[in-house]
Motif scaffolding. Structure first.
Motif, PDB file in Angstrom:
ATOM      1  N   GLY A 234       0.832  -1.207   0.000  1.00 62.84           N
ATOM      2  CA  GLY A 234       0.000   0.000   0.000  1.00 62.84           C
ATOM      3  C   GLY A 234       0.867   1.258   0.000  1.00 62.84           C
ATOM      4  N   ALA A 235       1.937   1.240   0.799  1.00 64.20           N
ATOM      5  CA  ALA A 235       2.859   2.387   0.832  1.00 64.20           C
ATOM      6  C   ALA A 235       3.602   2.519  -0.489  1.00 64.20           C
ATOM      7  CB  ALA A 235       3.836   2.224   1.988  1.00 64.20           C
ATOM      8  N   VAL A 236       3.969   1.385  -1.074  1.00 65.35           N
ATOM      9  CA  VAL A 236       4.673   1.412  -2.365  1.00 65.35           C
ATOM     10  C   VAL A 236       3.789   2.026  -3.442  1.00 65.35           C
ATOM     11  CG1 VAL A 236       5.587  -0.017  -4.231  1.00 65.35           C
ATOM     12  CG2 VAL A 236       6.195  -0.529  -1.859  1.00 65.35           C
ATOM     13  N   MET A 237       2.529   1.585  -3.526  1.00 69.88           N
ATOM     14  CA  MET A 237       1.634   2.090  -4.567  1.00 69.88           C
ATOM     15  C   MET A 237       1.288   3.560  -4.362  1.00 69.88           C
ATOM     16  SD  MET A 237       1.601  -0.299  -6.597  1.00 69.88           S
ATOM     17  CE  MET A 237       0.464   0.481  -7.761  1.00 69.88           C
ATOM     18  N   SER A 238       1.284   3.993  -3.120  1.00 67.64           N
ATOM     19  CA  SER A 238       1.076   5.417  -2.863  1.00 67.64           C
ATOM     20  C   SER A 238       2.232   6.225  -3.448  1.00 67.64           C
ATOM     21  CB  SER A 238       0.960   5.665  -1.354  1.00 67.64           C
ATOM     22  OG  SER A 238       0.838   7.048  -1.077  1.00 67.64           O
ATOM     23  N   LYS A 239       3.424   5.686  -3.339  1.00 70.99           N
ATOM     24  CA  LYS A 239       4.598   6.351  -3.908  1.00 70.99           C
ATOM     25  C   LYS A 239       4.540   6.323  -5.433  1.00 70.99           C
ATOM     26  CE  LYS A 239       8.578   8.284  -2.851  1.00 70.99           C
ATOM     27  NZ  LYS A 239       8.667   9.451  -1.956  1.00 70.99           N
ATOM     28  N   VAL A 240       4.190   5.172  -5.985  1.00 74.73           N
ATOM     29  CA  VAL A 240       4.102   5.040  -7.441  1.00 74.73           C
ATOM     30  C   VAL A 240       3.045   5.987  -8.009  1.00 74.73           C
ATOM     31  CG1 VAL A 240       3.506   3.465  -9.328  1.00 74.73           C
ATOM     32  CG2 VAL A 240       4.943   2.663  -7.441  1.00 74.73           C
ATOM     33  N   GLY A 241       1.917   6.082  -7.328  1.00 76.62           N
ATOM     34  CA  GLY A 241       0.824   6.914  -7.804  1.00 76.62           C
ATOM     35  C   GLY A 241       1.119   8.400  -7.785  1.00 76.62           C
ATOM     36  N   ALA A 242       2.175   8.810  -7.086  1.00 76.56           N
ATOM     37  CA  ALA A 242       2.509  10.234  -6.994  1.00 76.56           C
ATOM     38  C   ALA A 242       3.215  10.751  -8.236  1.00 76.56           C
ATOM     39  CB  ALA A 242       3.375  10.480  -5.763  1.00 76.56           C
ATOM     40  N   TYR A 243       3.540   9.860  -9.175  1.00 78.04           N
ATOM     41  CA  TYR A 243       4.295  10.250 -10.371  1.00 78.04           C
ATOM     42  C   TYR A 243       3.456  10.007 -11.627  1.00 78.04           C
ATOM     43  CZ  TYR A 243       8.447  10.649  -7.460  1.00 78.04           C
ATOM     44  OH  TYR A 243       9.345  11.033  -6.489  1.00 78.04           O
ATOM     45  N   ASP A 244       3.552  10.960 -12.557  1.00 80.12           N
ATOM     46  CA  ASP A 244       2.851  10.838 -13.832  1.00 80.12           C
ATOM     47  C   ASP A 244       3.788  10.265 -14.892  1.00 80.12           C
ATOM     48  OD1 ASP A 244       0.519  11.956 -12.777  1.00 80.12           O
ATOM     49  OD2 ASP A 244       1.240  13.996 -13.172  1.00 80.12           O
ATOM     50  N   GLY A 245       3.223   9.907 -16.013  1.00 77.09           N
ATOM     51  CA  GLY A 245       4.023   9.462 -17.142  1.00 77.09           C
ATOM     52  C   GLY A 245       4.369   8.000 -17.090  1.00 77.09           C
ATOM     53  N   ASN A 254       7.647 -11.337  -2.879  1.00 74.68           N
ATOM     54  CA  ASN A 254       7.408 -12.464  -1.973  1.00 74.68           C
ATOM     55  C   ASN A 254       5.935 -12.857  -1.940  1.00 74.68           C
ATOM     56  OD1 ASN A 254       9.887 -13.461  -0.756  1.00 74.68           O
ATOM     57  ND2 ASN A 254      10.115 -11.410   0.145  1.00 74.68           N
ATOM     58  N   SER A 255       5.272 -12.756  -3.082  1.00 73.41           N
ATOM     59  CA  SER A 255       3.846 -13.072  -3.189  1.00 73.41           C
ATOM     60  C   SER A 255       3.593 -13.726  -4.544  1.00 73.41           C
ATOM     61  CB  SER A 255       2.986 -11.810  -3.062  1.00 73.41           C
ATOM     62  OG  SER A 255       3.234 -11.138  -1.833  1.00 73.41           O
ATOM     63  N   GLY A 256       2.653 -14.639  -4.591  1.00 72.64           N
ATOM     64  CA  GLY A 256       2.342 -15.344  -5.829  1.00 72.64           C
ATOM     65  C   GLY A 256       1.140 -14.761  -6.542  1.00 72.64           C
ATOM     66  N   ALA A 257       0.834 -15.355  -7.704  1.00 74.60           N
ATOM     67  CA  ALA A 257      -0.337 -14.953  -8.470  1.00 74.60           C
ATOM     68  C   ALA A 257      -1.603 -15.177  -7.651  1.00 74.60           C
ATOM     69  CB  ALA A 257      -0.399 -15.750  -9.770  1.00 74.60           C
ATOM     70  N   GLY A 258      -2.538 -14.277  -7.732  1.00 74.96           N
ATOM     71  CA  GLY A 258      -3.787 -14.384  -6.984  1.00 74.96           C
ATOM     72  C   GLY A 258      -3.696 -13.855  -5.565  1.00 74.96           C
ATOM     73  N   SER A 259      -2.545 -13.406  -5.125  1.00 76.94           N
ATOM     74  CA  SER A 259      -2.392 -12.882  -3.757  1.00 76.94           C
ATOM     75  C   SER A 259      -2.991 -11.482  -3.648  1.00 76.94           C
ATOM     76  CB  SER A 259      -0.917 -12.835  -3.382  1.00 76.94           C
ATOM     77  OG  SER A 259      -0.223 -11.903  -4.186  1.00 76.94           O
ATOM     78  N   GLY A 260      -3.301 -11.098  -2.416  1.00 72.07           N
ATOM     79  CA  GLY A 260      -3.819  -9.759  -2.170  1.00 72.07           C
ATOM     80  C   GLY A 260      -2.801  -8.687  -2.512  1.00 72.07           C
ATOM     81  N   VAL A 261      -1.507  -9.021  -2.335  1.00 77.14           N
ATOM     82  CA  VAL A 261      -0.455  -8.060  -2.674  1.00 77.14           C
ATOM     83  C   VAL A 261      -0.482  -7.768  -4.172  1.00 77.14           C
ATOM     84  CG1 VAL A 261       2.040  -7.751  -2.842  1.00 77.14           C
ATOM     85  CG2 VAL A 261       1.035  -8.667  -0.738  1.00 77.14           C
ATOM     86  N   LEU A 262      -0.520  -8.798  -4.997  1.00 84.50           N
ATOM     87  CA  LEU A 262      -0.534  -8.599  -6.441  1.00 84.50           C
ATOM     88  C   LEU A 262      -1.825  -7.920  -6.879  1.00 84.50           C
ATOM     89  CD1 LEU A 262       1.310  -9.087  -8.845  1.00 84.50           C
ATOM     90  CD2 LEU A 262       0.072 -11.217  -9.272  1.00 84.50           C
ATOM     91  N   GLY A 263      -2.930  -8.252  -6.222  1.00 84.29           N
ATOM     92  CA  GLY A 263      -4.204  -7.614  -6.555  1.00 84.29           C
ATOM     93  C   GLY A 263      -4.178  -6.119  -6.320  1.00 84.29           C
ATOM     94  N   ALA A 264      -3.485  -5.679  -5.264  1.00 85.02           N
ATOM     95  CA  ALA A 264      -3.387  -4.245  -4.982  1.00 85.02           C
ATOM     96  C   ALA A 264      -2.598  -3.514  -6.060  1.00 85.02           C
ATOM     97  CB  ALA A 264      -2.727  -4.034  -3.613  1.00 85.02           C
ATOM     98  N   VAL A 265      -1.671  -4.216  -6.695  1.00 86.42           N
ATOM     99  CA  VAL A 265      -0.842  -3.599  -7.733  1.00 86.42           C
ATOM    100  C   VAL A 265      -1.592  -3.529  -9.060  1.00 86.42           C
ATOM    101  CG1 VAL A 265       1.269  -3.861  -9.092  1.00 86.42           C
ATOM    102  CG2 VAL A 265       1.296  -4.378  -6.645  1.00 86.42           C
TER     103      VAL A 265
END
Length: 325
Positions: A234-245, A254-265
């Motif tokens: 969540g903190a990572v995506m907040s950082k990513v979302g602060a930049y355009d382009g 450390n997460s596989g396909a279908g995980s909540g972590v990957l879903g957030a991304v």
């Protein structure tokens, strides 16, 4: 008696006439001596004024003013050429092809001699931008060397390092980004943590690819707690979302396909290597490259090595610049 007085007066007047004549003559001579030079100077000044070429012409008596003399017209100076504006880059006109790699190099526990082997893996992939996790910088266990700088020197790349844990006053452990293109800026942000857990972070680098900025994020999430990983992503995506382009997130989640972590991304990024298979000796897929819609994914490769328990994952991209290209 009266006649006698008149004769006396007449005789005295006649005697004084010569004296009066002398006085008048002397006075006249004196007056001429004083006034003559002044009159002469005045006449000369009047003559000079009448013949001087700079003297203003006397007004005519006809009542109409004399026309002013015509001045010579000078040619206008040449116009200064305008500096041409820099052409605007059409992000859809010419895709910029790059290859990006993510590679966890096993806790930085490789010897200085093995850093050349890691550089060989990167070179063989043709990667232009490399995301490394578990990197040491000046730590005793890895020979007190600057690992990202040495690997970059083998490849002729630039490098930036983000320390998430300082083991000594000069030794750091964290993530690194290498680039064949210029790195215009960077920053490292520590992620949320819990007591006793290893400090994690997300490293950012602004990379200029053929005049266009590509923002690259490299992270390595906790490997023991799913709830902590969710908080960290969540903190990572907040950082990513602060930049355009154009931007891409990569690293060891450390997460596989279908995980909540990957879903957030995947709410704003795409999984470019979804069809590539396992990226770890244990058989799981934990290493990702996740671009936004400004990048179009092409071919990808997974390269097992003996240098780490993780495989090197590299994918070709075209940086197009907009979702509708």
């Amino acid at each position: 008696m009266t006649r006698h007085r008149d004769r006396n007066r007449s005789a005295r007047f006649k005697e004084l006439l010569p004296i009066f004549a002398i006085v008048l003559t002397v006075g006249a001579i004196a007056a001429l001596t004083v006034l003559a030079p002044r009159l002469d100077r005045a006449e000369k000044a009047s003559a000079d004024a009448s013949t001087s070429p700079s003297a203003e012409p006397a007004p005519t008596t006809s009542g109409s003013p004399r026309p002013l003399p015509e001045f010579k017209k000078l040619a206008a100076p040449p116009a200064i050429a305008k500096v041409p504006k820099k052409p605007k880059i059409d992000p859809c006109a010419a895709p910029r092809d790059i290859t990006v790699m993510t590679f966890n190099i096993k806790g930085g526990k490789v010897s200085p001699g093995e850093l050349g082997g890691i550089a060989d893996v990167i070179r063989a992939s043709g990667a232009d931008v490399v995301l490394l996790q578990e990197v040491d910088q000046n730590r005793r266990r890895s020979g007190n060397v600057d690992q990202p700088a040495i690997i970059a020197s083998h490849l002729g790349m630039q490098s930036v390092f983000g320390a998430n844990d300082w083991i000594t006053d000069r030794g750091g452990y964290g993530n690194a980004i290498l680039s064949r293109f210029p790195i215009d800026g960077s920053g490292n942000t520590h992620l949320p943590n819990r007591g006793g857990k290893e400090q994690r972070g997300v490293l950012r680098a602004d990379i200029i690819v053929s005049g266009q900025r590509l923002v690259v994020f490299n992270t390595h999430l906790d490997h023991t707690s799913d709830s902590l990983r969710r908080t960290q992503i969540g903190a990572v995506m907040s950082k990513v979302g602060a930049y355009d382009g154009a931007k891409i997130l990569g690293g060891d989640l450390n997460s596989g396909a279908g995980s909540g972590v990957l879903g957030a991304v995947l709410g704003s990024l795409s999984d470019a290597g979804a069809s590539l298979g396992a990226s770890h000796d244990g058989g799981g897929r934990v290493d990702y490259l996740l671009p936004n819609s400004w990048l179009a994914a092409g071919d990808g490769r997974v390269s097992p090595t003996r240098l780490s328990d993780h495989h090197a994952v590299s994918i070709d991209f075209a940086v197009r610049g907009a979702a509708d290209c």
